[in-house]
Design a protein around this motif. Structure first.
Motif, PDB file in Angstrom:
ATOM      1  N   LEU A   1       0.840  -1.196   0.000  1.00 58.30           N
ATOM      2  CA  LEU A   1       0.000   0.000   0.000  1.00 58.30           C
ATOM      3  C   LEU A   1       0.877   1.250   0.000  1.00 58.30           C
ATOM      4  CD1 LEU A   1      -2.789  -0.916   2.582  1.00 58.30           C
ATOM      5  CD2 LEU A   1      -2.874  -1.121   0.105  1.00 58.30           C
ATOM      6  N   ASP A   2       0.484   2.217  -0.795  1.00 55.04           N
ATOM      7  CA  ASP A   2       1.233   3.466  -0.878  1.00 55.04           C
ATOM      8  C   ASP A   2       0.671   4.458   0.128  1.00 55.04           C
ATOM      9  OD1 ASP A   2       2.887   5.534  -1.673  1.00 55.04           O
ATOM     10  OD2 ASP A   2       1.564   6.151  -3.312  1.00 55.04           O
ATOM     11  N   ILE A   3       1.303   4.523   1.302  1.00 50.60           N
ATOM     12  CA  ILE A   3       0.890   5.471   2.342  1.00 50.60           C
ATOM     13  C   ILE A   3       2.136   6.280   2.717  1.00 50.60           C
ATOM     14  CG2 ILE A   3      -0.291   5.736   4.556  1.00 50.60           C
ATOM     15  CD1 ILE A   3      -1.220   2.836   4.284  1.00 50.60           C
ATOM     16  N   PRO A   4       2.351   7.433   2.095  1.00 57.37           N
ATOM     17  CA  PRO A   4       3.618   8.147   2.242  1.00 57.37           C
ATOM     18  C   PRO A   4       3.865   8.806   3.599  1.00 57.37           C
ATOM     19  CG  PRO A   4       2.072   9.414   0.913  1.00 57.37           C
ATOM     20  CD  PRO A   4       1.436   8.091   1.154  1.00 57.37           C
ATOM     21  N   ASN A   5       2.817   9.245   4.285  1.00 60.85           N
ATOM     22  CA  ASN A   5       3.019  10.031   5.511  1.00 60.85           C
ATOM     23  C   ASN A   5       2.433   9.329   6.735  1.00 60.85           C
ATOM     24  OD1 ASN A   5       4.228  12.325   4.124  1.00 60.85           O
ATOM     25  ND2 ASN A   5       2.179  12.731   3.325  1.00 60.85           N
ATOM     26  N   VAL A   6       3.241   8.514   7.381  1.00 60.83           N
ATOM     27  CA  VAL A   6       2.838   7.823   8.609  1.00 60.83           C
ATOM     28  C   VAL A   6       3.869   8.136   9.688  1.00 60.83           C
ATOM     29  CG1 VAL A   6       2.367   5.608   9.712  1.00 60.83           C
ATOM     30  CG2 VAL A   6       1.708   5.977   7.317  1.00 60.83           C
ATOM     31  N   ASP A   7       3.409   8.764  10.757  1.00 59.60           N
ATOM     32  CA  ASP A   7       4.332   9.170  11.826  1.00 59.60           C
ATOM     33  C   ASP A   7       4.657   8.035  12.787  1.00 59.60           C
ATOM     34  OD1 ASP A   7       4.336  11.954  11.033  1.00 59.60           O
ATOM     35  OD2 ASP A   7       2.308  12.088  11.863  1.00 59.60           O
ATOM     36  N   LEU A   8       3.672   7.163  13.014  1.00 56.98           N
ATOM     37  CA  LEU A   8       3.828   6.141  14.047  1.00 56.98           C
ATOM     38  C   LEU A   8       3.151   4.842  13.629  1.00 56.98           C
ATOM     39  CD1 LEU A   8       4.485   5.239  17.025  1.00 56.98           C
ATOM     40  CD2 LEU A   8       2.308   6.303  17.683  1.00 56.98           C
ATOM     41  N   VAL A   9       3.864   3.729  13.829  1.00 54.74           N
ATOM     42  CA  VAL A   9       3.294   2.394  13.646  1.00 54.74           C
ATOM     43  C   VAL A   9       3.243   1.722  15.011  1.00 54.74           C
ATOM     44  CG1 VAL A   9       3.696   0.074  12.729  1.00 54.74           C
ATOM     45  CG2 VAL A   9       3.999   2.073  11.247  1.00 54.74           C
ATOM     46  N   ILE A  10       2.069   1.208  15.376  1.00 55.47           N
ATOM     47  CA  ILE A  10       1.909   0.498  16.645  1.00 55.47           C
ATOM     48  C   ILE A  10       1.564  -0.961  16.356  1.00 55.47           C
ATOM     49  CG2 ILE A  10       0.582   0.293  18.788  1.00 55.47           C
ATOM     50  CD1 ILE A  10       0.087   3.290  18.680  1.00 55.47           C
ATOM     51  N   ASN A  11       2.392  -1.871  16.844  1.00 53.67           N
ATOM     52  CA  ASN A  11       2.072  -3.290  16.776  1.00 53.67           C
ATOM     53  C   ASN A  11       1.282  -3.646  18.035  1.00 53.67           C
ATOM     54  OD1 ASN A  11       3.443  -4.289  14.309  1.00 53.67           O
ATOM     55  ND2 ASN A  11       5.280  -3.556  15.366  1.00 53.67           N
ATOM     56  N   TYR A  12      -0.032  -3.463  17.965  1.00 51.80           N
ATOM     57  CA  TYR A  12      -0.884  -3.799  19.109  1.00 51.80           C
ATOM     58  C   TYR A  12      -0.811  -5.297  19.374  1.00 51.80           C
ATOM     59  CZ  TYR A  12      -5.082  -3.920  22.031  1.00 51.80           C
ATOM     60  OH  TYR A  12      -5.964  -4.097  23.074  1.00 51.80           O
ATOM     61  N   ASP A  13      -0.817  -6.072  18.294  1.00 57.54           N
ATOM     62  CA  ASP A  13      -0.531  -7.505  18.356  1.00 57.54           C
ATOM     63  C   ASP A  13       0.758  -7.730  17.580  1.00 57.54           C
ATOM     64  OD1 ASP A  13      -2.900  -8.263  19.754  1.00 57.54           O
ATOM     65  OD2 ASP A  13      -4.024  -8.102  17.878  1.00 57.54           O
ATOM     66  N   LEU A  14       1.748  -8.305  18.222  1.00 55.47           N
ATOM     67  CA  LEU A  14       3.021  -8.549  17.560  1.00 55.47           C
ATOM     68  C   LEU A  14       2.839  -9.626  16.487  1.00 55.47           C
ATOM     69  CD1 LEU A  14       5.732  -7.178  18.253  1.00 55.47           C
ATOM     70  CD2 LEU A  14       6.422  -9.308  19.358  1.00 55.47           C
ATOM     71  N   PRO A  15       3.430  -9.445  15.304  1.00 56.79           N
ATOM     72  CA  PRO A  15       3.271 -10.449  14.251  1.00 56.79           C
ATOM     73  C   PRO A  15       3.972 -11.760  14.612  1.00 56.79           C
ATOM     74  CG  PRO A  15       4.908  -8.826  13.606  1.00 56.79           C
ATOM     75  CD  PRO A  15       4.275  -8.314  14.875  1.00 56.79           C
ATOM     76  N   GLN A  16       3.469 -12.857  14.070  1.00 54.94           N
ATOM     77  CA  GLN A  16       4.053 -14.166  14.337  1.00 54.94           C
ATOM     78  C   GLN A  16       5.351 -14.381  13.567  1.00 54.94           C
ATOM     79  OE1 GLN A  16       2.693 -16.313  16.699  1.00 54.94           O
ATOM     80  NE2 GLN A  16       1.442 -14.489  17.056  1.00 54.94           N
ATOM     81  N   GLN A  17       5.483 -13.703  12.440  1.00 50.62           N
ATOM     82  CA  GLN A  17       6.678 -13.832  11.616  1.00 50.62           C
ATOM     83  C   GLN A  17       7.499 -12.550  11.685  1.00 50.62           C
ATOM     84  OE1 GLN A  17       7.417 -16.754  10.166  1.00 50.62           O
ATOM     85  NE2 GLN A  17       5.474 -17.593  10.929  1.00 50.62           N
ATOM     86  N   ALA A  18       8.809 -12.710  11.914  1.00 49.67           N
ATOM     87  CA  ALA A  18       9.694 -11.541  12.049  1.00 49.67           C
ATOM     88  C   ALA A  18       9.699 -10.687  10.773  1.00 49.67           C
ATOM     89  CB  ALA A  18      11.112 -12.003  12.386  1.00 49.67           C
ATOM     90  N   LYS A  19       9.595 -11.319   9.604  1.00 50.55           N
ATOM     91  CA  LYS A  19       9.595 -10.555   8.349  1.00 50.55           C
ATOM     92  C   LYS A  19       8.380  -9.638   8.257  1.00 50.55           C
ATOM     93  CE  LYS A  19      12.377 -13.658   5.483  1.00 50.55           C
ATOM     94  NZ  LYS A  19      12.412 -14.517   4.271  1.00 50.55           N
ATOM     95  N   ASP A  20       7.257 -10.079   8.835  1.00 53.04           N
ATOM     96  CA  ASP A  20       6.061  -9.233   8.829  1.00 53.04           C
ATOM     97  C   ASP A  20       6.276  -7.975   9.664  1.00 53.04           C
ATOM     98  OD1 ASP A  20       4.640 -10.934   7.187  1.00 53.04           O
ATOM     99  OD2 ASP A  20       3.812 -12.091   8.852  1.00 53.04           O
ATOM    100  N   TYR A  21       7.079  -8.093  10.710  1.00 55.72           N
ATOM    101  CA  TYR A  21       7.411  -6.921  11.534  1.00 55.72           C
ATOM    102  C   TYR A  21       8.103  -5.870  10.664  1.00 55.72           C
ATOM    103  CZ  TYR A  21       9.874  -4.024  14.950  1.00 55.72           C
ATOM    104  OH  TYR A  21      10.371  -2.960  15.666  1.00 55.72           O
ATOM    105  N   ILE A  22       9.038  -6.301   9.850  1.00 55.74           N
ATOM    106  CA  ILE A  22       9.778  -5.367   8.993  1.00 55.74           C
ATOM    107  C   ILE A  22       8.841  -4.684   8.001  1.00 55.74           C
ATOM    108  CG2 ILE A  22      11.536  -5.211   7.173  1.00 55.74           C
ATOM    109  CD1 ILE A  22      13.098  -7.354   8.651  1.00 55.74           C
ATOM    110  N   HIS A  23       7.923  -5.459   7.426  1.00 53.85           N
ATOM    111  CA  HIS A  23       6.968  -4.863   6.477  1.00 53.85           C
ATOM    112  C   HIS A  23       6.059  -3.857   7.182  1.00 53.85           C
ATOM    113  CE1 HIS A  23       8.023  -7.196   2.985  1.00 53.85           C
ATOM    114  NE2 HIS A  23       7.916  -8.327   3.656  1.00 53.85           N
TER     115      HIS A  23
END
Length: 221
Positions: free
Chosen positions: A80-102
């Motif tokens: 997804l093209d979302i250019p202006n995001v100040d903060l990402v919150i992982n309310y639920d941590l992803p099961q796969q480490a690569k998903d965290y990076i994405h």
């Protein structure tokens, strides 16, 4: 127990910033959205149960600034093209480490600064270790004021109760699409949530049919 409370606390510390909150389940994305709205935040939901047109509509509201908080499943993790995001919150941590990076890659794009905050429970220790191994660094602890956060607890509980009632009311409205369309304003954000409930109900019917079929087969044997 206090996840919603600390979420409200963090959002209060980041008022007017553009935020993506990642959750694991579609239903959670909807419930968190309702909770945040009852707390006065401009939140909107996006997940895999929504139709393509509804996802695009929700995403456009976020990108255009009509809503500054997007509560999403991993459908928004990549592509997804979302250019202006100040903060990402992982309310639920992803099961796969690569998903965290994405996920965290949704912020700090095109040379801009950004921040990611992850909620970690006792069940997430191995996930954190996998993430740290993949990115080659230790995640720093985000400092919070416990008294200031817990002071929000009662207010958040009221919002949770209100959100659950609102979800129940929305389920009642989704008996048929025609009934729903006559009752809900086309510009209302509930319109985006309708498809999610409809999909969920269809999924439950399929699952119930499978369960009944299994019971019948078992009896025949």
């Amino acid at each position: 127990r206090y996840k919603e409370t600390y979420l409200a606390y963090i959002l209060n510390k980041n008022v007017n910033k553009t935020v993506i909150i990642f959750v694991e389940k579609c239903l959670d994305s909807m419930q968190i959205t309702f909770i945040l709205r009852h707390l006065g935040f401009k939140a909107i939901s996006i997940n895999g149960k929504m139709t393509q047109s509804n996802r695009i509509g929700a995403l456009n509201k976020f990108k255009e600034g009509q809503r500054n908080i997007l509560v999403a499943t991993d459908v928004a993790g990549r592509g997804l093209d979302i250019p202006n995001v100040d903060l990402v919150i992982n309310y639920d941590l992803p099961q796969q480490a690569k998903d965290y990076i994405h996920r965290v890659g949704r912020t700090a794009r095109a040379g801009k600064s950004g921040r990611s905050i992850s909620f970690v429970t006792q069940y997430d220790v191995e996930n954190v270790q996998s993430i740290e191994h993949l990115i080659g660094k230790k995640l720093e602890q985000y400092e919070t004021n416990e008294k200031e956060a817990i002071a929000l607890y009662e207010k958040v509980l009221e919002a949770i109760r209100a959100a659950k009632n609102e979800l129940k009311d929305l389920i009642k409205k989704t008996k048929t699409k025609d009934q729903y369309d006559t009752k809900v304003d086309k510009d209302d954000d509930e319109g985006e949530l309708y498809e999610q409930f409809l999909s969920k109900k269809r999924g439950n019917k399929v699952e119930n049919f499978r369960n009944k079929s299994f019971v019948k087969k078992k009896k025949q044997k």
